[in-house]
Design a protein around this motif. Structure first.
Motif, PDB file in Angstrom:
ATOM      1  N   VAL A  45       0.866  -1.177   0.000  1.00  0.00           N
ATOM      2  CA  VAL A  45       0.000   0.000   0.000  1.00  0.00           C
ATOM      3  C   VAL A  45       0.903   1.227   0.000  1.00  0.00           C
ATOM      4  O   VAL A  45       1.676   1.431   0.946  1.00  0.00           O
ATOM      5  CB  VAL A  45      -0.924   0.019   1.227  1.00  0.00           C
ATOM      6  CG1 VAL A  45      -1.738   1.314   1.253  1.00  0.00           C
ATOM      7  CG2 VAL A  45      -1.848  -1.186   1.219  1.00  0.00           C
ATOM      8  N   PRO A  46       0.845   2.071  -1.044  1.00  0.00           N
ATOM      9  CA  PRO A  46       1.700   3.258  -1.082  1.00  0.00           C
ATOM     10  C   PRO A  46       1.230   4.307  -0.076  1.00  0.00           C
ATOM     11  O   PRO A  46       0.062   4.364   0.304  1.00  0.00           O
ATOM     12  CB  PRO A  46       1.534   3.754  -2.524  1.00  0.00           C
ATOM     13  CG  PRO A  46       0.220   3.228  -2.962  1.00  0.00           C
ATOM     14  CD  PRO A  46       0.033   1.927  -2.258  1.00  0.00           C
ATOM     15  N   ARG A  47       2.145   5.146   0.321  1.00  0.00           N
ATOM     16  CA  ARG A  47       1.844   6.183   1.307  1.00  0.00           C
ATOM     17  C   ARG A  47       0.766   7.142   0.807  1.00  0.00           C
ATOM     18  O   ARG A  47      -0.062   7.621   1.588  1.00  0.00           O
ATOM     19  CB  ARG A  47       3.117   6.948   1.646  1.00  0.00           C
ATOM     20  CG  ARG A  47       2.936   7.957   2.761  1.00  0.00           C
ATOM     21  CD  ARG A  47       4.274   8.464   3.256  1.00  0.00           C
ATOM     22  NE  ARG A  47       4.118   9.306   4.426  1.00  0.00           N
ATOM     23  CZ  ARG A  47       5.109   9.648   5.227  1.00  0.00           C
ATOM     24  NH1 ARG A  47       6.329   9.179   4.979  1.00  0.00           N
ATOM     25  NH2 ARG A  47       4.908  10.427   6.272  1.00  0.00           N
ATOM     26  N   LYS A  48       0.749   7.390  -0.497  1.00  0.00           N
ATOM     27  CA  LYS A  48      -0.224   8.337  -1.039  1.00  0.00           C
ATOM     28  C   LYS A  48      -1.661   7.836  -0.877  1.00  0.00           C
ATOM     29  O   LYS A  48      -2.608   8.624  -0.930  1.00  0.00           O
ATOM     30  CB  LYS A  48       0.056   8.596  -2.517  1.00  0.00           C
ATOM     31  CG  LYS A  48      -0.108   7.367  -3.416  1.00  0.00           C
ATOM     32  CD  LYS A  48       0.181   7.703  -4.868  1.00  0.00           C
ATOM     33  CE  LYS A  48       0.005   6.477  -5.770  1.00  0.00           C
ATOM     34  NZ  LYS A  48       0.273   6.798  -7.197  1.00  0.00           N
ATOM     35  N   ASP A  61       2.067  11.025  11.116  1.00  0.00           N
ATOM     36  CA  ASP A  61       3.179  10.291  10.531  1.00  0.00           C
ATOM     37  C   ASP A  61       2.738   8.891  10.098  1.00  0.00           C
ATOM     38  O   ASP A  61       2.058   8.188  10.832  1.00  0.00           O
ATOM     39  CB  ASP A  61       4.322  10.187  11.556  1.00  0.00           C
ATOM     40  CG  ASP A  61       5.543   9.486  10.970  1.00  0.00           C
ATOM     41  OD1 ASP A  61       5.698   8.292  11.242  1.00  0.00           O
ATOM     42  OD2 ASP A  61       6.296  10.149  10.235  1.00  0.00           O
ATOM     43  N   PHE A  62       3.152   8.510   8.922  1.00  0.00           N
ATOM     44  CA  PHE A  62       2.774   7.230   8.323  1.00  0.00           C
ATOM     45  C   PHE A  62       3.208   6.065   9.203  1.00  0.00           C
ATOM     46  O   PHE A  62       2.429   5.155   9.486  1.00  0.00           O
ATOM     47  CB  PHE A  62       3.427   7.155   6.941  1.00  0.00           C
ATOM     48  CG  PHE A  62       3.135   5.885   6.176  1.00  0.00           C
ATOM     49  CD1 PHE A  62       1.922   5.717   5.551  1.00  0.00           C
ATOM     50  CD2 PHE A  62       4.072   4.874   6.082  1.00  0.00           C
ATOM     51  CE1 PHE A  62       1.644   4.561   4.833  1.00  0.00           C
ATOM     52  CE2 PHE A  62       3.799   3.715   5.373  1.00  0.00           C
ATOM     53  CZ  PHE A  62       2.591   3.563   4.753  1.00  0.00           C
ATOM     54  N   LYS A  63       4.452   6.114   9.689  1.00  0.00           N
ATOM     55  CA  LYS A  63       4.976   4.980  10.468  1.00  0.00           C
ATOM     56  C   LYS A  63       4.381   4.912  11.865  1.00  0.00           C
ATOM     57  O   LYS A  63       4.277   3.834  12.439  1.00  0.00           O
ATOM     58  CB  LYS A  63       6.504   5.087  10.552  1.00  0.00           C
ATOM     59  CG  LYS A  63       7.209   4.741   9.253  1.00  0.00           C
ATOM     60  CD  LYS A  63       8.701   4.627   9.472  1.00  0.00           C
ATOM     61  CE  LYS A  63       9.408   4.151   8.218  1.00  0.00           C
ATOM     62  NZ  LYS A  63      10.866   3.990   8.423  1.00  0.00           N
ATOM     63  N   LYS A  64       3.989   6.066  12.420  1.00  0.00           N
ATOM     64  CA  LYS A  64       3.411   6.059  13.750  1.00  0.00           C
ATOM     65  C   LYS A  64       1.949   5.591  13.718  1.00  0.00           C
ATOM     66  O   LYS A  64       1.437   5.067  14.701  1.00  0.00           O
ATOM     67  CB  LYS A  64       3.487   7.453  14.365  1.00  0.00           C
ATOM     68  CG  LYS A  64       4.900   7.875  14.754  1.00  0.00           C
ATOM     69  CD  LYS A  64       4.897   9.236  15.419  1.00  0.00           C
ATOM     70  CE  LYS A  64       6.308   9.640  15.842  1.00  0.00           C
ATOM     71  NZ  LYS A  64       6.328  10.986  16.482  1.00  0.00           N
ATOM     72  N   THR A  65       1.305   5.783  12.577  1.00  0.00           N
ATOM     73  CA  THR A  65      -0.096   5.385  12.458  1.00  0.00           C
ATOM     74  C   THR A  65      -0.234   3.888  12.328  1.00  0.00           C
ATOM     75  O   THR A  65      -1.147   3.282  12.905  1.00  0.00           O
ATOM     76  CB  THR A  65      -0.746   6.082  11.253  1.00  0.00           C
ATOM     77  OG1 THR A  65      -0.608   7.499  11.392  1.00  0.00           O
ATOM     78  CG2 THR A  65      -2.226   5.729  11.139  1.00  0.00           C
ATOM     79  N   PHE A  66       0.674   3.259  11.581  1.00  0.00           N
ATOM     80  CA  PHE A  66       0.577   1.820  11.302  1.00  0.00           C
ATOM     81  C   PHE A  66       1.754   1.082  11.904  1.00  0.00           C
ATOM     82  O   PHE A  66       2.903   1.501  11.759  1.00  0.00           O
ATOM     83  CB  PHE A  66       0.509   1.576   9.794  1.00  0.00           C
ATOM     84  CG  PHE A  66      -0.639   2.248   9.117  1.00  0.00           C
ATOM     85  CD1 PHE A  66      -1.897   1.681   9.130  1.00  0.00           C
ATOM     86  CD2 PHE A  66      -0.472   3.480   8.501  1.00  0.00           C
ATOM     87  CE1 PHE A  66      -2.970   2.305   8.529  1.00  0.00           C
ATOM     88  CE2 PHE A  66      -1.538   4.112   7.886  1.00  0.00           C
ATOM     89  CZ  PHE A  66      -2.791   3.528   7.900  1.00  0.00           C
TER      90      PHE A  66
END
Length: 892
Positions: free
Chosen positions: A448-451, A459-464
């Protein structure tokens, strides 16, 4: 020396030799009788010895025979006594002649397709004559080869079991029950291994053999026995293991099922495949030895591989059924209440549902689309709330097994099927996932791309995190359908309900009680008690129209102040504006609260409450003025049914999810449509004329009143609060509803033949935000569904009842206009014949209007300002809202 032959006649001991003196002494001693008068006989020594042995043997045999006879008599008497004792107070075996085993209740769509099943024991009852001989022979070979010859029990089998138990000192206790005995155990006795139960079993078996035929006994057995995988009876087992009917089974498949009664859990087709294969082949050999199949067939069938649904060799029957949803579960709830839960789950009912599967899918998609759209606009990620431990992520096999065991929604099809997935790795620009039931390929890499989550802040990494369980679906190109990427999805936190029904019959065509049934089984269409808000106002207007008011009647729109036990109540319009004298039509089109309260006060809340109860909105409505604005809770189910009565001209219609219910024998025990077809069987009926259907439905409101209200509610869609959301090719009427702080938003509407409604709100009510209205949230759901419904069911102008005439009215002032007047301010109102409307009279409900009140002028902006109150809460106010100075008399 002398010898005497002796005997009974001589009185001497047989075969004795000696002197006469010795004989006399022996007689006196009682050793043997001696009679000197008896004739004497002389024999040789050898002859005498032989006679002695013979007589001794005969005497021994006599003694043994006497003892055996006595023992047999004691045993027989003991057995008789035991059977007499245990034979008393036994269950009645004669009841089995009329026994009806618990069977599956099935729900069918209008097209006859099975859409759901309900049962405590999954059983499909099959009469003996419909069970193939092959299946009977397989079970007889496996369980009781002498079934057709014994009288209920097998003495040789019992003896062999006893010998085996003695030989192994109790370590091996094998069954010796016949099929008849097993029937007795399953139906009338317990399953414990006690001698008392065995004795009772034999007694009952002999009795039932005298009462029922062998075929009837076999029918009971083959339909009752548990065969694993929650399957009871051979028909259900054939479906469970092979997805076949009994007539489609091959000999090796029949033998596989016949292997199960011994111990279903010990012969699982996956875990104990080899053991089951050996047992199957044993049954096949028995079938061949008993002459049921030839040696050639036996060899072919024995060589056949062990195939089953559980091994993935056949598609599962359950896979052909749609996932259980709110519609069928509501049928379960209602019929369990009507017929009793026990009868519904065991009675083998055939239920013909009113559901239209195509429209049900449209309803689910429309509601989900809106709920998901609102949820994503909040910019908050919740996911499923589930995660896998680190040890479960060690290998693909382990995470797939762990993921498959989680209770997560798998019934969502919104823009494509939603799959459970687990986050395996998070990178800077994408995260790698593992998707349940989907192997990874080069064409569809599982990333799954960040977009894809650009709508989420943070933050992307803190969410998942690694191990998080999420939902994903394929994103495809709209034109070509080619795969684009996997995209993250989440079950919406906000919930809602939707329902649509036929306005003439009450048949519910579609019902969606939330985002996902598997995520939440609570049905918000029938179980959620919510405030209907302004969608309740039509009942106030209906009471007024039936009380002599007309759509052109003028009602004051001005401030109201009411002293209540809870404090001073100052209701307001949503716009925070006051509009002065206004026709009733405009009041409902623009959803004016203050006009509605004044009208309710004029008519009387007792009358309004009576109308609400008559239409089934409430059972016992509180007679408070606030309730005229929809502050008392009801269900979407009740509201849609009530609106249907507006659409059909004011006749009572009772909503139903079921057309017909039949019992296990095909007898109709419930039918919803009680109308009579007068000439359906008339052979002389012309081809150009349909049969005449006669209805005895109760009239709940005057037909002219129903049309007047429908015309006014059509104005809500054409130019009122719903005009920006609803646009259909046929006439539509309806009403929006938005409660305080938009805790609940509604839209309920109808065409000439279908009524539908939607509500959206949080399960724990809280505001949906400043931009949330019934028109903006529920309007699109109604529009999407009804667009397809109109294509399928059509629609037309609302029927004008006889007894009235049209007059053109100025919809802003209520003034009478000429017949040739035209323009957007002109509306044709329907009035009763013989009742000339009186124009110019205004009603204020007892609440006077200030003479210098700053009223809203046409063309002004209806802006609403949101402010923070002293308590920190948000409130909407208008800058020009003022009570002005009171006219004489003040508030009264």
């Amino acid at each position: 020396m002398q010898c005497w032959s002796g005997g009974a006649k001589t009185g001497r001991a047989p075969g004795w030799c000696g002197s006469e003196a010795q004989a006399k002494n022996g007689a006196r001693a009682g050793v043997f009788p001696f009679d000197p008068r008896a004739p004497r006989a002389y024999m040789g020594r050898n002859q005498y010895a032989g006679a002695t042995v013979l007589r001794a043997i005969l005497s021994l045999f006599g003694t043994v025979f006497s003892l055996l006879t006595l023992a047999i008599m004691v045993i027989a008497l003991s057995i008789g006594a035991i059977f007499h004792i245990y034979g008393k107070d036994l269950p009645s075996h004669e009841s089995l002649a009329n026994y009806t085993p618990p069977t599956i209740s099935r729900i069918y769509s209008g097209q006859g397709r099975i859409i759901d099943e309900f049962a405590r024991e999954r059983r499909l009852f099959t009469p003996a004559e419909d069970i193939p001989d092959l299946v009977k022979q397989a079970f007889i070979s496996a369980e009781d080869k002498n079934f057709y010859t014994h009288g209920g029990y097998d003495a040789r089998g019992i003896a062999a079991a006893v010998v085996e138990a003695v030989r192994t000192r109790g370590r091996t206790v094998r069954g010796a029950s016949t099929i008849t005995q097993q029937v007795m155990k399953n139906f009338l006795l317990s399953g414990d291994r006690q001698l008392a139960r065995k004795i009772k079993e034999i007694i009952l078996a002999t009795r039932i053999e005298e009462t029922l035929s062998k075929e009837k006994i076999l029918e009971l057995y083959l339909n009752e026995i548990f065969l694993g995988q929650n399957s009871y009876g051979v028909a259900a087992a054939a479906q469970t293991y092979f997805n076949k009917t009994l007539g489609e089974l091959a000999p090796h498949e029949a033998a596989t099922i016949a292997s199960m009664p011994k111990a279903p859990s010990d012969y699982h087709p996956v875990r104990e495949k080899e053991r089951l294969l050996q047992r199957r082949n044993f049954v096949l050999r028995e079938m061949a030895e008993n002459g049921y199949i030839s040696d050639e067939v036996y060899k072919v069938e024995k060589a056949a591989p062990l195939r089953s649904v559980q091994n993935g060799d056949f598609d599962a029957f359950s896979g052909e059924l749609p996932p259980r949803d709110y519609f069928t579960d509501e049928i379960r709830r209602q019929l369990s209440q009507d017929f009793g839960e026990g009868e519904f789950f065991t009675g083998g009912l055939s239920v013909r549902a009113t559901i239209d599967p195509e429209m049900q899918l449209r309803a689910a998609q429309a509601l989900r689309r809106q709920l998901e759209s609102y949820d994503r606009s909040q910019g908050k990620w919740r996911g499923t709330g589930l995660s896998l431990p680190e040890e479960a992520l060690a290998s693909e096999e382990s995470w797939r097994k762990a993921l498959g065991a989680l209770a997560v929604a798998r019934d969502i099809d919104q823009g494509g099927q939603w799959y459970p997935a687990v986050v395996l790795e998070t990178g800077d620009q994408e995260m790698r996932i593992g998707i349940e039931g989907v192997p990874e390929t080069e064409a569809e890499p599982q990333v799954v791309p960040r977009k894809d989550v650009a709508w989420l802040p943070g933050d992307f990494k803190k969410t998942f995190k690694r191990g998080d369980v999420v939902h994903v679906r394929r994103m495809v190109d709209d034109d070509s359908g080619a795969f684009v990427r996997w995209t993250l999805r989440q079950v919406a936190e906000v919930q809602g309900g939707f329902m649509a029904m036929d306005v003439n019959t009450g048949r519910v065509l579609a019902m969606q009680g939330g985002f996902s049934y598997q995520a939440s089984v609570f049905n918000r269409a029938t179980q959620a008690m919510r405030q209907p808000g302004s969608s309740f106002k039509p009942f106030v207007y209906a009471a007024a129209l039936d009380s002599g008011y007309t759509p052109a009647t003028i009602v004051i729109d001005a401030p109201i102040e009411i002293d209540t036990p809870q404090g001073l109540w100052r209701p307001r319009n949503s716009s925070n504006k006051f509009y002065g004298p206004t026709p009733m039509r405009t009041g409902i089109e623009q959803s004016r609260n203050l006009m509605t309260i004044r009208l309710a006060q004029e008519v009387g809340m007792d009358v309004v409450a009576d109308y609400a109860e008559r239409f089934g909105v409430y059972d016992n409505m509180g007679q408070f003025l606030a309730n005229s604005l929809g502050s008392e809770e009801t269900t979407l189910y009740n509201m849609v049914a009530a609106y249907a009565m507006f659409a059909n001209g004011g006749e009572r219609v009772r909503p139903t999810l079921v057309d017909r219910v039949q019992d296990r024998y095909g007898k109709t025990i419930y039918r919803h449509d009680e109308r009579d077809c007068v000439d359906c069987n008339d052979p002389t009926l012309p081809d150009n004329r349909g049969p005449r259907i006669v209805s005895d439905r109760e009239r709940v409101m005057d037909a002219i009143t129903a049309y007047q209200l429908t015309s006014m509610m059509k104005g809500v869609v054409d130019r009122g609060t719903a005009s920006g959301a609803i646009n259909l090719p046929v006439p539509v009427a309806g009403k929006t509803g938005t409660t305080n702080d938009a805790r609940d938003v509604w839209f309920v509407g109808f065409t000439s033949n279908i009524a539908a409604g939607c509500y959206i709100g949080h399960d724990q009510p809280r505001g949906l935000g400043r931009s949330a209205y019934g028109s903006s949230l529920c309007g699109p759901v109604f529009q999407e569904f009804m667009t397809e419904a109109v294509k399928k069911y059509g629609g037309g102008p609302f029927q004008v009842p006889p007894g009235g005439h049209f007059l053109k009215i100025d919809r802003f002032t209520g003034a009478r206009l000429s017949d040739d007047a035209s323009g957007d301010y002109v509306v044709a109102e329907y009035f009763r014949d013989g009742e000339e409307p009186v124009f110019g009279i205004m009603f204020d409900g007892g609440f006077a209007m200030g003479n210098d009140l700053d009223l809203f002028n046409s063309g002004s902006r209806e802006a609403v300002q949101e402010v923070i109150t002293s308590t920190g809460e948000k409130a909407k106010v208008g800058g020009k809202a003022s009570f002005g100075s009171m006219s004489s008399g003040g508030l009264y």
